[in-house]
Write an enzyme that holds these catalytic residues in place. Structure first.
Site, mmCIF file in Angstrom:
data_model
loop_
_atom_site.group_PDB
_atom_site.id
_atom_site.type_symbol
_atom_site.label_atom_id
_atom_site.label_comp_id
_atom_site.label_asym_id
_atom_site.label_seq_id
_atom_site.Cartn_x
_atom_site.Cartn_y
_atom_site.Cartn_z
ATOM 1 N N ASP A 288 2.659 0.331 -3.522
ATOM 2 C CA ASP A 288 1.207 0.487 -3.593
ATOM 3 C C ASP A 288 0.845 1.820 -2.927
ATOM 4 O O ASP A 288 1.671 2.462 -2.267
ATOM 5 C CB ASP A 288 0.486 -0.701 -2.943
ATOM 6 C CG ASP A 288 -0.962 -0.819 -3.434
ATOM 7 O OD1 ASP A 288 -1.476 0.144 -4.040
ATOM 8 O OD2 ASP A 288 -1.590 -1.864 -3.203
HETATM 9 C C1 BGC Z 1 -4.545 -0.976 -4.543
HETATM 10 C C2 BGC Z 1 -3.806 -1.244 -5.840
HETATM 11 C C3 BGC Z 1 -4.132 -0.182 -6.858
HETATM 12 C C4 BGC Z 1 -3.820 1.173 -6.278
HETATM 13 C C5 BGC Z 1 -4.070 2.316 -7.233
HETATM 14 C C6 BGC Z 1 -4.387 0.454 -4.077
HETATM 15 O O1 BGC Z 1 -5.244 0.733 -3.025
HETATM 16 O O2 BGC Z 1 -4.091 -1.862 -3.543
HETATM 17 O O3 BGC Z 1 -4.155 -2.520 -6.319
HETATM 18 O O4 BGC Z 1 -3.407 -0.421 -8.027
HETATM 19 O O5 BGC Z 1 -4.613 1.372 -5.121
HETATM 20 O O6 BGC Z 1 -5.393 2.505 -7.513
#
Ligand code: BGC
Length: 767
Positions: A288
Site C-alpha cells: 500500500d
Molecule cells: C489506500 C489504498 C489505495 C492507495 C492508492 C492508500 O492510501 O490505503 O486503498 O489503493 O492509497 O490510492
C-alpha cells in the site's frame, strides 16, 4: 492455481499475439509455458537496475513531476504508475517505455476504481445493501469498461476487508460485516472487473485489498494494529480475500496494519506461507501507499534500507509510492543480504501481471490511438446514468415507516431541509475515482425532476454537518470539501422551522459529509454530527410529518432522532444518479428492498456489535435481565438498533415455517430447507430471504448464527413463492483448533428470515 483462475488466464494468454509469438517458437507449448518462456527470456536480458525498475509503482500526482517520470521510465527505472486517468496522460508514459527504454517493457497504469470510474455508483457499503449480485456485477463491469476506455489496466479493488466497527471510516469502502456476503461480492466484483480475462480490452486486472484483516484495526482507529486469534482469522476475516483470488484476481494489495505484531508488509507468514503456499496465489503483490517506509514507524526496521529488505523478503513484489526499493535494493543485492532469486521472484510476478493484462501483446491495448481519443473525456455521453440510477435504487434501505408516511404523494408542498440535499460532491461518496461532482444529481434536483410542477418544493439549509473548527480543518485539509454557512446555528434552525411550517411534509437530509467516511476518518461518536440533531428536534416540534433521508458511510447510532422521525430512509452516498434514485423511492416509483450489510448499534459503547458473535456462558436473556449475565446494565434495551440484514418495504412479506427435506444430512449428501414467502401487502416488492446456520455443540464455539445463503425474490401483491436452499456438508464447515476446515457431526440449527434477528428455526443432524 484454482480452476477459475486458470480458465481466465488461458483465455488471456490465447489472446497474446505479437511479442509472445516471436519470443517462443515451439508450437506445442501451452499458453502457460509460452508465458513462462517469454518471461524467462526477457529476464535473462535484464540488468539488476532494470529488474528493480519493474518493482516500482509510482504515483503520478504526488511523487515526481512529469518530465522526471518520463526520463525514469525511458531509463527502465519505473515499471508502472497510478493516478493518471486519461488516454492522453498515459500515452506518453507508455511511449517512453516501449519506444525509448532499452527492453521496451510496457508500463501498466493503475487507479482506485472502487465504486465507479466516470459514472459513480453507490459506495461499496451501499452496493452491499442491495444484496443483488446482478446489480453489483453491473456496477463493476461498467466501472471496468469506463476505466479501460481511459487507458487504465488495473484497479486497486475490490476492497473486501470485513468491518465490524463502524468507527472505522473505511467501513464505507468495504461490503460490510459478514463473511459470506462479502465473499460472494468479492467473487462477483473480480469477475466483473476482469470479465473473461484481464487481457481483454475492456477489462481491468483486480487487486484484492487490503491483505489482510485491515477492517479489524483496534478501536476502529485507522492504521491501528490488529491482534486476532487464528480461528477468527480463518473463519471470519480471510475468506473474502480468498474468494476474490479464487475468482482469478491477478493482484493483492498488502495492508497497512500489523497482524499479531508483524506489519503486513513485512509479514512472511502472510505472504509466503498463507498466500503463496497455502492458497497457491500466482499473481502480483503490491504494497500500500508508502507502506514499506512505514515499517520504520511500525518499529520493525531501523531505516529505509532495512525496510526494503524486510518487504522484499516477506514477499512484497511491487512497491507503491516508496523510494525504498529503488534506493536500497541494488546495494542489498550487492551485499548479498537480498538474493537475486528474491528479486527475480518479484520481477517474474510483475512481468507476469503485465502479460496477463495483455500488455506485451499490445501495450496500447487500452490507450488506443490519439485519433480515437474521446473528443471530451468528461462528456456526459460517456456516463451510464440509467444503470447508475437503477443500481442506486436497489441500495436504499427503509429503516422506519410509521403510518405509511412513505411513499410521498406528488402534490402539495414539500420542505427539503439540509445542506446535504444540495451537495453534489457528497452524493459521490469517498473514493469516487474520476467522478465529477458537477455531473451528479443532488436529492433536491432529483425531487425537482420527479415532481415537475405537480408539487411545490421549499428549501432551507438548517444546519452545517459540523461547526467544530478542528473537524472542519480536518475535512478540508487536502481540498475544500465542506462549505460552511457562517450564520449562527440557531438562525439556520429557525429558518428551517419556518420553511417546514409552510409545507405538508418535511424531508430532512442529514448525516455525514463524504470525508467523514473515508480513509483515516475514524470517528469517536456515531451520532448524526453537528447541530443536525437539534435541527431534527426543531423540525419534529412543527408537528409536520418528518422523513429523514440519511447520507452516511457507516452505521449511525440514531438516538432520539429515530423516535422523532416518522420515516427513515438510509441512502449511503448513492452516486452520480443518487438524487433521482432517492426520489424514485421517496415517491414510490420504486419499492425499496435494500437490507443492512452492517449492524446499527444503539450506542458507541456497545461496540463491537455484530450479529455473528459467539454466545457466552451467561448470555443476556430478554425479559429475564438480572445480574451476572452478559449485558451493559445501563442500557434499558440490549442488542442492536437495527440488526444485520434488516430493511423494510412498502409492502409486507410473510415467511412460513421451515420445511426440511430430512432431519439428517449424510456426508456428501444434500438437505434442502424451504420456506414460502408471500407478499401480503398492496404493492409489488422485492425482499431478501436469508439463511443462517449454527453448529449447536462444536469443538470450537461457533457464532450464534452465520449467514450461509440468501435469495432475492420479487413478488406481486398476493403472490407467494417457495424459496429453497440446498445445504451440503461444505456449508457446515468450521475451522477447528488445528485450523482444519471440517464439518463436525451433530446438531445444527437452521434459521431463515428477512433479517438476522427475526427468523424461523428448524434443526437437523449431520451424521
Ligand atoms: C489506500 C489504498 C489505495 C492507495 C492508492 C492508500 O492510501 O490505503 O486503498 O489503493 O492509497 O490510492
Amino acid at each position: 492455481m484454482n480452476k477459475l483462475c486458470l480458465v481466465g488466464l488461458l483465455v488471456g494468454l490465447a489472446s497474446q499475439t505479437t511479442l509472445a509469438a516471436t519470443a517462443t517458437s515451439a508450437p506445442q507449448q501451452t499458453p502457460l509455458q509460452a508465458k513462462n518462456a517469454f518471461i524467462d527470456k526477457l529476464m535473462k536480458q535484464m540488468t539488476l537496475d532494470e529488474k528493480i525498475g519493474q518493482l516500482r509503482l509510482i504515483s503520478i500526482s504526488r511523487e515526481m513531476p512529469q518530465p522526471k517520470i518520463l526520463e525514469e521510465i525511458a531509463a527502465g527505472r519505473i515499471g508502472s504508475t497510478f493516478n493518471s486517468i486519461t488516454r492522453a496522460e498515459n500515452r506518453p508514459l507508455q511511449e517512453a517505455a516501449v519506444a525509448k527504454s532499452r527492453l521496451k517493457i510496457p508500463m501498466f497504469f493503475a487507479y482506485d476504481v472502487v465504486h465507479g470510474h466516470r459514472t459513480i455508483f453507490p459506495i461499496s457499503l451501499g452496493l452491499a445493501a442491495s444484496w443483488d449480485m446482478d446489480a453489483i456485477a453491473l456496477s463493476g463491469r461498467i466501472s471496468a469498461k469506463e476505466a479501460a476506455a481511459d487507458g487504465i489496466d488495473m484497479t486497486f479493488a475490490p476492497m473486501v476487508d470485513i468491518s465490524r466497527d463502524p468507527r472505522w471510516g473505511r467501513s464505507s469502502e468495504g461490503f460490510g460485516e459478514d463473511t459470506y456476503l462479502v465473499s460472494r461480492i468479492s467473487e462477483v466484483m473480480v469477475h466483473a472487473f476482469q470479465a473473461q480475462s484481464p487481457a481483454e480490452k475492456t477489462s481491468l486486472m483486480a487487486a484484492v485489498k487490503h491483505f489482510a484483516l485491515y477492517g479489524a484495526v483496534e478501536g476502529g482507529r485507522d492504521y491501528n494494529s490488529v491482534d486476532m486469534s487464528p480461528t477468527r482469522m480463518y473463519q471470519d476475516y480471510l475468506p473474502p480475500y480468498r474468494a476474490g483470488l479464487d475468482a482469478g484476481a491477478g493482484g493483492v494489495m498488502v495492508a497497512l496494519n500489523s497482524i499479531n505484531g508483524v506489519p503486513a508488509s513485512a509479514n512472511t507468514w502472510l505472504m509466503h506461507d498463507l498466500l503463496r503456499k497455502e492458497w497457491g496465489f500466482k499473481g502480483v503483490t503490491i504494497s500500500d501507499h508508502g507502506a514499506i517506509g512505514e515499517l520504520i514507524k511500525h518499529g520493525v526496521a531501523k531505516d529505509e534500507r532495512e525496510a526494503a529488505k524486510l518487504a522484499i523478503k516477506a514477499g512484497v513484489d511491487l512497491s507503491m509510492n516508496d523510494e525504498a526499493y529503488g534506493e536500497h535494493l541494488p546495494e542489498l543485492v550487492k551485499s548479498g543480504e537480498v538474493s537475486m532469486k528474491e528479486i527475480d521472484n518479484a520481477v517474474r510476478e510483475v512481468l507476469g501481471a503485465k502479460w496477463d493484462m495483455g500488455l506485451f501483446a499490445d501495450p496500447y491495448r487500452r490507450i488506443g490511438v490519439a485519433a480515437e481519443d474521446p473528443a471530451d473525456t468528461y462528456s456526459d455521453d460517456r456516463l451510464h446514468r440509467a444503470e447508475a440510477r437503477d443500481v442506486a435504487r436497489k441500495t436504499l434501505v427503509l429503516l422506519k415507516n410509521q403510518n405509511d408516511t412513505l411513499p410521498l404523494k406528488k402534490q402539495g408542498t414539500i420542505a427539503v431541509i439540509g445542506g446535504l440535499a444540495q451537495s453534489k460532491l457528497d452524493m459521490l461518496g469517498s473514493w469516487s475515482a474520476a467522478g465529477r461532482p458537477n455531473q451528479s444529481v443532488t436529492l433536491y434536483e432529483g425531487l425537482t425532476n420527479a415532481l415537475g410542477d405537480q408539487a411545490k418544493l421549499l428549501y432551507a439549509r438548517g444546519a452545517n454537518v459540523s461547526d467544530k473548527e478542528n473537524v472542519l480543518t480536518y475535512l478540508n485539509f487536502i481540498e475544500k470539501e465542506v462549505e460552511v454557512d457562517p450564520r449562527p446555528a440557531q438562525e439556520m434552525i429557525d429558518e428551517a422551522v419556518k420553511t417546514a411550517e409552510q409545507a405538508d411534509v418535511v424531508v430532512a437530509v442529514v448525516g455525514e459529509s463524504r470525508g467523514m467516511s473515508h480513509e483515516s476518518a475514524s470517528r469517536s461518536s456515531l451520532d448524526i454530527p453537528g447541530r443536525q440533531r437539534d435541527l431534527i428536534k426543531a423540525l419534529k416540534a412543527t408537528g409536520k410529518p418528518l422523513v429523514l433521508v440519511l447520507m452516511n458511510g457507516r452505521p449511525l447510532a440514531l438516538g432520539d432522532e429515530l423516535q422523532e422521525a416518522d420515516a427513515v430512509l438510509e441512502t449511503w452516498f448513492p452516486g452520480t444518479e443518487g438524487g433521482n434514485a432517492v426520489a424514485d423511492v421517496l415517491f414510490g416509483d420504486y419499492n425499496p428492498s435494500g437490507k443492512l450489510p452492517m449492524t446499527f448499534p444503539r450506542s458507541i459503547g456497545q461496540l463491537p456489535q455484530y450479529y455473528a458473535h459467539m454466545n457466552t456462558g451467561r448470555p443476556y436473556t430478554p425479559g429475564k435481565p438480572g445480574n451476572y449475565t452478559s449485558q451493559y446494565f445501563e442500557e434499558p434495551v440490549q442488542g442492536p438498533l437495527f440488526p444485520f440484514g434488516y430493511g423494510l418495504s412498502y409492502t409486507h412479506f410473510d415467511v412460513s415455517d421451515i420445511k426440511l427435506s430430512s432431519d439428517k444430512l449424510e456426508r456428501k449428501g444434500k438437505l434442502s430447507a424451504s420456506v414460502t414467502v408471500k407478499n401480503t401487502g398492496k404493492v409489488a416488492g422485492a425482499t431478501v430471504v436469508q439463511l443462517y446456520l449454527h453448529d449447536v455443540a462444536a469443538s470450537v464455539s461457533q457464532p450464534v448464527k452465520a449467514l450461509k445463503g440468501f435469495q432475492k425474490v420479487d413478488l406481486q401483491p398476493g403472490q407467494e413463492q417457495v424459496v429453497t436452499f440446498t445445504l451440503t456438508e461444505n456449508d457446515l464447515k468450521l475451522y477447528n483448533q488445528a485450523l482444519k476446515h471440517v464439518a463436525e457431526a451433530g446438531e445444527f440449527q437452521v434459521m431463515i428470515g428477512l433479517d438476522s434477528a427475526d427468523v424461523k428455526e428448524a434443526r437437523f443432524n449431520l451424521l
